[in-house]
Motif scaffolding. Structure first.
Motif, PDB file in Angstrom:
ATOM      1  N   ILE A   1      41.545  51.202  51.570  1.00 12.34           N
ATOM      2  CA  ILE A   1      42.518  49.986  51.243  1.00 12.34           C
ATOM      3  C   ILE A   1      41.683  48.854  50.398  1.00 12.34           C
ATOM      4  CG2 ILE A   1      44.205  48.326  52.071  1.00 12.34           C
ATOM      5  CD1 ILE A   1      45.210  50.421  54.203  1.00 12.34           C
ATOM      6  N   TYR A   2      40.755  48.464  51.393  1.00 11.74           N
ATOM      7  CA  TYR A   2      39.907  47.471  50.764  1.00 11.74           C
ATOM      8  C   TYR A   2      39.578  47.515  49.437  1.00 11.74           C
ATOM      9  CZ  TYR A   2      36.536  43.365  51.010  1.00 11.74           C
ATOM     10  OH  TYR A   2      35.820  42.386  50.761  1.00 11.74           O
ATOM     11  N   VAL A   3      38.911  48.705  49.338  1.00  7.77           N
ATOM     12  CA  VAL A   3      38.325  48.887  47.849  1.00  7.77           C
ATOM     13  C   VAL A   3      39.518  49.052  46.631  1.00  7.77           C
ATOM     14  CG1 VAL A   3      36.973  50.576  46.628  1.00  7.77           C
ATOM     15  CG2 VAL A   3      36.405  50.117  49.045  1.00  7.77           C
ATOM     16  N   LEU A   4      40.466  49.824  46.882  1.00  9.83           N
ATOM     17  CA  LEU A   4      41.645  49.719  46.228  1.00  9.83           C
ATOM     18  C   LEU A   4      42.396  48.140  45.865  1.00  9.83           C
ATOM     19  CD1 LEU A   4      43.728  52.753  47.418  1.00  9.83           C
ATOM     20  CD2 LEU A   4      42.208  52.675  45.394  1.00  9.83           C
ATOM     21  N   VAL A   5      42.253  47.457  46.757  1.00 10.65           N
ATOM     22  CA  VAL A   5      42.791  46.156  46.601  1.00 10.65           C
ATOM     23  C   VAL A   5      41.702  45.496  45.583  1.00 10.65           C
ATOM     24  CG1 VAL A   5      43.171  43.874  47.475  1.00 10.65           C
ATOM     25  CG2 VAL A   5      44.214  45.847  48.671  1.00 10.65           C
ATOM     26  N   ALA A   6      40.390  45.559  45.745  1.00  9.85           N
ATOM     27  CA  ALA A   6      39.620  44.864  44.988  1.00  9.85           C
ATOM     28  C   ALA A   6      39.596  45.355  43.730  1.00  9.85           C
ATOM     29  CB  ALA A   6      38.009  44.957  45.686  1.00  9.85           C
ATOM     30  N   LEU A   7      39.545  46.676  43.743  1.00 12.07           N
ATOM     31  CA  LEU A   7      39.587  47.452  42.144  1.00 12.07           C
ATOM     32  C   LEU A   7      40.945  47.119  41.637  1.00 12.07           C
ATOM     33  CD1 LEU A   7      38.199  50.897  43.018  1.00 12.07           C
ATOM     34  CD2 LEU A   7      37.098  48.990  42.015  1.00 12.07           C
ATOM     35  N   ALA A   8      41.912  46.843  42.117  1.00 12.14           N
ATOM     36  CA  ALA A   8      43.157  46.281  41.474  1.00 12.14           C
ATOM     37  C   ALA A   8      43.053  44.965  41.125  1.00 12.14           C
ATOM     38  CB  ALA A   8      44.321  46.387  42.431  1.00 12.14           C
ATOM     39  N   GLY A   9      42.288  44.100  41.699  1.00 11.15           N
ATOM     40  CA  GLY A   9      42.116  42.712  41.202  1.00 11.15           C
ATOM     41  C   GLY A   9      41.080  42.692  40.084  1.00 11.15           C
ATOM     42  N   ALA A  10      40.045  43.699  40.077  1.00  9.42           N
ATOM     43  CA  ALA A  10      39.267  43.761  38.964  1.00  9.42           C
ATOM     44  C   ALA A  10      39.892  44.144  37.830  1.00  9.42           C
ATOM     45  CB  ALA A  10      38.035  44.653  39.339  1.00  9.42           C
ATOM     46  N   ALA A  11      40.690  45.321  37.931  1.00 13.01           N
ATOM     47  CA  ALA A  11      41.449  45.758  36.773  1.00 13.01           C
ATOM     48  C   ALA A  11      42.471  44.604  36.094  1.00 13.01           C
ATOM     49  CB  ALA A  11      42.323  46.829  37.089  1.00 13.01           C
ATOM     50  N   ARG A  12      42.900  43.824  37.130  1.00 10.95           N
ATOM     51  CA  ARG A  12      44.014  42.626  36.482  1.00 10.95           C
ATOM     52  C   ARG A  12      43.213  41.679  35.836  1.00 10.95           C
ATOM     53  NH1 ARG A  12      46.354  39.480  34.665  1.00 10.95           N
ATOM     54  NH2 ARG A  12      48.526  38.741  35.121  1.00 10.95           N
ATOM     55  N   TRP A  13      42.144  41.171  36.570  1.00 11.68           N
ATOM     56  CA  TRP A  13      41.505  39.791  36.102  1.00 11.68           C
ATOM     57  C   TRP A  13      40.072  39.912  35.525  1.00 11.68           C
ATOM     58  CZ3 TRP A  13      43.961  39.469  41.018  1.00 11.68           C
ATOM     59  CH2 TRP A  13      45.394  38.966  41.112  1.00 11.68           C
ATOM     60  N   GLY A  14      39.831  41.217  35.394  1.00 11.36           N
ATOM     61  CA  GLY A  14      38.337  41.600  34.986  1.00 11.36           C
ATOM     62  C   GLY A  14      37.368  41.703  36.044  1.00 11.36           C
ATOM     63  N   ARG A  15      36.439  42.347  35.582  1.00 10.86           N
ATOM     64  CA  ARG A  15      35.187  42.758  36.905  1.00 10.86           C
ATOM     65  C   ARG A  15      34.364  41.146  37.235  1.00 10.86           C
ATOM     66  NH1 ARG A  15      29.715  43.929  36.374  1.00 10.86           N
ATOM     67  NH2 ARG A  15      29.885  43.757  34.215  1.00 10.86           N
ATOM     68  N   GLY A  16      34.712  40.391  36.608  1.00 14.26           N
ATOM     69  CA  GLY A  16      34.099  39.088  36.877  1.00 14.26           C
ATOM     70  C   GLY A  16      34.663  38.303  37.963  1.00 14.26           C
ATOM     71  N   TRP A  17      35.988  38.825  38.200  1.00 13.90           N
ATOM     72  CA  TRP A  17      36.645  38.215  39.497  1.00 13.90           C
ATOM     73  C   TRP A  17      36.072  38.572  40.689  1.00 13.90           C
ATOM     74  CZ3 TRP A  17      39.227  41.080  43.132  1.00 13.90           C
ATOM     75  CH2 TRP A  17      40.060  40.432  44.000  1.00 13.90           C
ATOM     76  N   LEU A  18      35.336  39.657  40.643  1.00 13.82           N
ATOM     77  CA  LEU A  18      34.870  40.296  42.167  1.00 13.82           C
ATOM     78  C   LEU A  18      34.054  39.097  42.765  1.00 13.82           C
ATOM     79  CD1 LEU A  18      34.342  44.000  41.365  1.00 13.82           C
ATOM     80  CD2 LEU A  18      36.110  43.351  42.784  1.00 13.82           C
ATOM     81  N   ALA A  19      33.211  38.700  41.680  1.00  9.99           N
ATOM     82  CA  ALA A  19      32.101  37.672  42.388  1.00  9.99           C
ATOM     83  C   ALA A  19      32.748  36.420  42.896  1.00  9.99           C
ATOM     84  CB  ALA A  19      31.244  37.120  41.156  1.00  9.99           C
ATOM     85  N   ARG A  20      34.201  36.110  42.292  1.00 16.15           N
ATOM     86  CA  ARG A  20      34.876  34.852  42.764  1.00 16.15           C
ATOM     87  C   ARG A  20      35.879  35.314  43.710  1.00 16.15           C
ATOM     88  NH1 ARG A  20      35.114  34.995  37.096  1.00 16.15           N
ATOM     89  NH2 ARG A  20      37.147  35.598  37.171  1.00 16.15           N
ATOM     90  N   GLY A  21      36.576  36.371  43.988  1.00 21.15           N
ATOM     91  CA  GLY A  21      37.635  36.953  44.919  1.00 21.15           C
ATOM     92  C   GLY A  21      37.410  37.838  45.752  1.00 21.15           C
ATOM     93  N   GLU A  22      36.392  38.746  45.768  1.00 19.94           N
ATOM     94  CA  GLU A  22      36.140  39.890  46.549  1.00 19.94           C
ATOM     95  C   GLU A  22      35.241  39.298  47.805  1.00 19.94           C
ATOM     96  OE1 GLU A  22      34.353  42.267  49.068  1.00 19.94           O
ATOM     97  OE2 GLU A  22      33.178  42.469  46.919  1.00 19.94           O
ATOM     98  N   GLY A  23      35.692  39.415  49.152  1.00 11.95           N
ATOM     99  CA  GLY A  23      35.178  38.733  50.079  1.00 11.95           C
ATOM    100  C   GLY A  23      33.510  39.009  50.294  1.00 11.95           C
ATOM    101  N   PHE A  24      33.187  40.130  50.426  1.00 12.12           N
ATOM    102  CA  PHE A  24      31.629  40.433  50.681  1.00 12.12           C
ATOM    103  C   PHE A  24      30.768  39.896  49.425  1.00 12.12           C
ATOM    104  CE2 PHE A  24      33.638  43.805  53.068  1.00 12.12           C
ATOM    105  CZ  PHE A  24      33.117  43.348  54.381  1.00 12.12           C
ATOM    106  N   ALA A  25      31.155  40.062  48.126  1.00 15.77           N
ATOM    107  CA  ALA A  25      30.578  39.500  47.090  1.00 15.77           C
ATOM    108  C   ALA A  25      30.406  38.034  46.952  1.00 15.77           C
ATOM    109  CB  ALA A  25      31.322  39.695  45.633  1.00 15.77           C
TER     110      ALA A  25
END
Length: 450
Positions: free
Chosen positions: A198-222
């Protein structure tokens, strides 16, 4: 840059702790409440160390030493990190796949799959510890970002999607802490399998929606590990350029509100972890089991997080009033000083876990699915609890908390002298110093006096 005051402050602090704590008689390995350093003596030495460091900095560190430069943060300069990332990302993705497959298909009844150790020891503890010496370790390994990078080739994100939300980062870390510290079956392979998926799917959905750069701003571990990685010398920017600078210097770069909140949530979680070792908490928990236990523990965890937010809020409010700067600017400006404190608590709480469970990890590597394999000849290895004494554990715990706070004081001091001068630069540090002393006293008390 050669900030000699940094070395002097740290050495003075460490010397005072060692001198005040005195020799301790070692005995058999036990729980935290059995560790041999007297609580009052360790606390006294810790507070003395922080006050001495504060005094040294006031005399020897009168101007900012951590001002950003082109070699310490993001920018066009730097070396191509792609060759390095190909290797490290490959390792990170392989470990992720093995852990996920083990969680879904390993023998759940035996409880000996490799997944719990991978998540709770390798990712949650070893990555931030390595970050102190290396820097951006998580960015070198990040399997979620690797999957998102592969996904971009299939479906690029919309150019007008916007930056995306960042409140998700502290929310994700809080969710992980609930799983680790509050949920009644946190080591279950199937529970971890579902949570990871679930965690990875949510993170990947965010990356698909706002771009991979979003992970550095919105994914918890990053976000969390990226903040801690600022302590080390190596940084890798969004262009995959590698930058090497002096340790701590990247903490001069401002961090967003979500990153500050993520650090505070993590501090609250670590505080709750210490609280669960006390007899008082065991009385509160009583005979509750199952979901009742999860509910009580979850409430305790949230309470600790609220307390940490309140204390930090009170400190930055005081700084704002004394320094006559906007409250939000002060809260974010001093946010980087939390990173070494978070790391210090991580080392203090989980040092023995790494020492002992890393041996168990070596055994489970040979049988990751708990099927009776012995791929590397290590499946029969057993934990040697005599490899480190309780005395060593106690010294590491106390010194980690104290040195983490001393580094936090140094970072906060550098921020103060970059914004103010003279007496105001000194006075603005008192509220933060008071809160850091409270954190230190509470942290040592919970670790050694539980």
């Amino acid at each position: 840059m050669k900030p000699r005051a940094l070395l002097v402050a740290v050495l003075v602090g460490a010397t005072l702790v060692v001198a005040s704590a005195g020799p301790a008689a070692a005995h058999g390995v036990g729980g935290r409440s059995d560790l041999p350093v007297p609580v009052w003596l360790a606390t006294y030495g810790a507070v003395a160390a922080m006050l001495a460091s504060f005094a040294v900095l006031g005399v020897a560190w009168r101007s900012s030493r951590f001002e950003p430069d082109s070699d310490a943060g993001p920018g066009p300069r730097g070396r191509d990190a792609v060759p390095l990332l190909v290797g490290t990302r490959g390792v990170g993705l392989f470990v992720f796949v093995v852990a996920l497959v083990s969680a879904w298909f390993g023998d759940a009844q035996s409880g000996a799959t490799i997944t719990p150790l991978t998540i709770y020891v390798v990712v949650w503890v070893m990555v931030p510890m390595l970050s102190l010496f290396v820097g951006d370790v998580w960015r070198m390994l990040d399997p979620i970002d690797t999957l998102a990078r592969l996904g971009e080739r299939v479906r690029p994100a919309s150019a007008d999607a916007g930056p995306g939300p960042t409140w998700t980062a502290p929310a994700m870390i809080l969710g992980f802490l609930v799983l680790e510290l509050a949920y009644h079956d946190s080591a279950s392979p199937r529970v971890l399998a579902g949570t990871m998926t679930i965690y990875v799917l949510v993170a990947l959905a965010g990356a698909a929606r706002w771009g991979r750069g979003w992970l550095a701003r919105g994914e918890g571990f990053a976000v969390l590990f990226g903040a801690i990685g600022r302590l080390g010398p190596i940084a890798i920017d969004e262009r995959d350029r590698l930058h090497v600078g002096a340790p701590l210097r990247r903490l001069a770069h401002p961090i967003p509100a979500a990153t500050t909140a993520t650090l505070l949530v993590t501090l609250g979680g670590t505080g709750f972890d210490g609280l669960t070792r006390t007899t008082w908490w065991l009385d509160v928990l009583g005979s509750n089991t199952g979901w009742d236990r999860t509910f009580v523990a979850g409430a305790g965890l949230l309470g600790c997080v609220v307390v940490v937010f309140a204390l930090y809020g009170a400190a930055v409010w005081g700084v704002s009033k004394i320094g006559r700067r906007p409250l939000r600017e002060v809260a974010l400006g001093f946010g980087p000083s939390l990173a070494p404190i978070v790391l210090g608590y991580a080392v203090a709480h989980y040092f023995s876990l790494v020492i002992f469970e890393a041996q168990e990890l070596a055994a489970r590597i040979s049988d990751p699915l708990s099927q009776g394999w012995n791929l590397f000849g290590t499946a029969t290895w057993r934990i040697d609890f005599t490899v480190v004494s309780t005395t060593t554990i106690a010294w590491v715990q106390v010194l980690a908390i104290v040195l983490g706070h001393i580094l936090g004081v140094i970072v906060a001091h550098d921020r103060s002298v970059s914004w103010w001068s003279g007496r105001r630069a000194r006075d603005t540090q008192y509220p933060l110093m008071a809160v850091m002393i409270l954190f230190t006293m509470g942290g040592i008390g919970l670790l050694l006096g539980g």
